[in-house]
Scaffold this motif. Structure first.
Motif, PDB file in Angstrom:
ATOM      1  N   SER A  55      14.702  31.378 -46.656  1.00 19.29           N
ATOM      2  CA  SER A  55      13.535  30.853 -45.840  1.00 19.29           C
ATOM      3  C   SER A  55      14.221  29.469 -45.770  1.00 19.29           C
ATOM      4  O   SER A  55      14.943  28.720 -46.567  1.00 19.29           O
ATOM      5  CB  SER A  55      12.406  31.095 -46.301  1.00 19.29           C
ATOM      6  OG  SER A  55      12.495  30.509 -47.816  1.00 19.29           O
TER       7      SER A  55
ATOM      8  N   ALA B 117      14.146  25.369 -46.177  1.00 19.52           N
ATOM      9  CA  ALA B 117      13.696  24.538 -47.442  1.00 19.52           C
ATOM     10  C   ALA B 117      12.304  23.878 -47.213  1.00 19.52           C
ATOM     11  O   ALA B 117      12.283  23.322 -46.120  1.00 19.52           O
ATOM     12  CB  ALA B 117      14.872  23.638 -47.764  1.00 19.52           C
ATOM     13  N   PRO B 118      11.284  23.936 -48.115  1.00 17.56           N
ATOM     14  CA  PRO B 118      10.253  23.306 -47.720  1.00 17.56           C
ATOM     15  C   PRO B 118      10.208  21.620 -47.845  1.00 17.56           C
ATOM     16  O   PRO B 118      11.266  21.196 -48.646  1.00 17.56           O
ATOM     17  CB  PRO B 118       9.255  23.771 -48.943  1.00 17.56           C
ATOM     18  CG  PRO B 118      10.139  24.398 -49.920  1.00 17.56           C
ATOM     19  CD  PRO B 118      11.541  24.844 -49.164  1.00 17.56           C
TER      20      PRO B 118
ATOM     21  N   ALA C  29       2.030  26.166 -51.321  1.00 19.93           N
ATOM     22  CA  ALA C  29       3.404  26.761 -51.151  1.00 19.93           C
ATOM     23  C   ALA C  29       3.302  28.100 -51.108  1.00 19.93           C
ATOM     24  O   ALA C  29       2.594  28.928 -52.098  1.00 19.93           O
ATOM     25  CB  ALA C  29       4.170  26.173 -52.193  1.00 19.93           C
TER      26      ALA C  29
ATOM     27  N   GLU D 155       8.954  30.009 -52.419  1.00 20.43           N
ATOM     28  CA  GLU D 155       8.865  28.641 -52.617  1.00 20.43           C
ATOM     29  C   GLU D 155       9.202  28.337 -54.013  1.00 20.43           C
ATOM     30  O   GLU D 155       9.882  27.204 -54.475  1.00 20.43           O
ATOM     31  CB  GLU D 155       8.469  27.677 -52.005  1.00 20.43           C
ATOM     32  CG  GLU D 155       8.347  27.731 -50.345  1.00 20.43           C
ATOM     33  CD  GLU D 155       7.189  27.045 -49.619  1.00 20.43           C
ATOM     34  OE1 GLU D 155       6.104  26.737 -50.244  1.00 20.43           O
ATOM     35  OE2 GLU D 155       7.386  26.759 -48.423  1.00 20.43           O
TER      36      GLU D 155
ATOM     37  N   THR E 127       9.537  21.312 -53.286  1.00 21.37           N
ATOM     38  CA  THR E 127      10.727  21.171 -52.507  1.00 21.37           C
ATOM     39  C   THR E 127      11.627  22.160 -52.545  1.00 21.37           C
ATOM     40  O   THR E 127      11.650  22.882 -53.727  1.00 21.37           O
ATOM     41  CB  THR E 127      10.902  19.812 -52.133  1.00 21.37           C
ATOM     42  OG1 THR E 127      11.847  19.496 -53.195  1.00 21.37           O
ATOM     43  CG2 THR E 127      10.068  18.851 -52.020  1.00 21.37           C
ATOM     44  N   SER E 128      12.795  22.103 -51.909  1.00 19.09           N
ATOM     45  CA  SER E 128      13.953  22.872 -52.252  1.00 19.09           C
ATOM     46  C   SER E 128      14.742  22.411 -53.480  1.00 19.09           C
ATOM     47  O   SER E 128      15.260  23.392 -54.014  1.00 19.09           O
ATOM     48  CB  SER E 128      15.137  22.961 -51.100  1.00 19.09           C
ATOM     49  OG  SER E 128      15.716  21.731 -50.933  1.00 19.09           O
TER      50      SER E 128
END
Length: 153
Positions: A38, A40-41, A48, A52, A118-119
């Motif tokens: 997926s 990366a946020p 989330a 994630e 985040t990623s």
């Protein structure tokens, strides 16, 4: 030491489905999508998606190393001074939460609210004395050696 960590790492092997709605079964030649597939946020709030949060996260807090491992809705936390916790990831009032039960008298990380993910970073505010911790995703999904395990005696 290896037995305790091995048990947490096996959580990934034991996880069933993601709890999403049932979809038709794909042919064996089509692998199921993974969290790493997926995008990366970019600093998503605590709402989330579960994927994630999945992974191995590391932090330094109060002079000790802390590893938080999330596989599906299972969570494990290990700290260098001997804290070993297990629990689940869920949602409460629209907020992603991590609920842990730790061995001994340690209550510093009972329930955590995911502030952002985040990623590469995960920020969790714990209801106990640990307060807010910022974790970094472990490179290659590998944990460092020397993490504590539960005392069998």
């Amino acid at each position: 030491m290896a037995a305790g960590l091995g048990g947490v790492l096996l959580l990934g092997a034991c996880g069933g489905g993601s709890g999403d709605e049932a979809a038709p079964t794909a042919p064996a030649s089509s692998p199921a999508p993974t969290a790493s597939a997926s995008p990366a946020p970019t600093g998503s709030p605590s709402g989330a998606a579960p994927g994630e949060l999945e992974g191995s996260w590391l932090a330094t807090s109060g002079g000790q190393a802390v590893a938080l491992v999330i596989t599906g809705d299972e969570a494990g936390l290990f700290a260098s001074r001997g804290t070993v916790c297990g629990g689940r990831v869920g949602e409460s009032a629209g907020q992603r939460t991590v609920r842990l039960s730790c061995g001994g008298a340690d209550r510093s990380r009972g329930t955590g609210t995911v502030d952002s993910v985040t990623s590469t970073t995960l920020r969790v505010t714990w209801s106990g004395s640990a307060g807010t911790e910022t974790y970094t995703r472990a490179e290659g999904g590998k944990l460092p050696s020397g993490l504590p395990t539960a005392d069998a005696s």
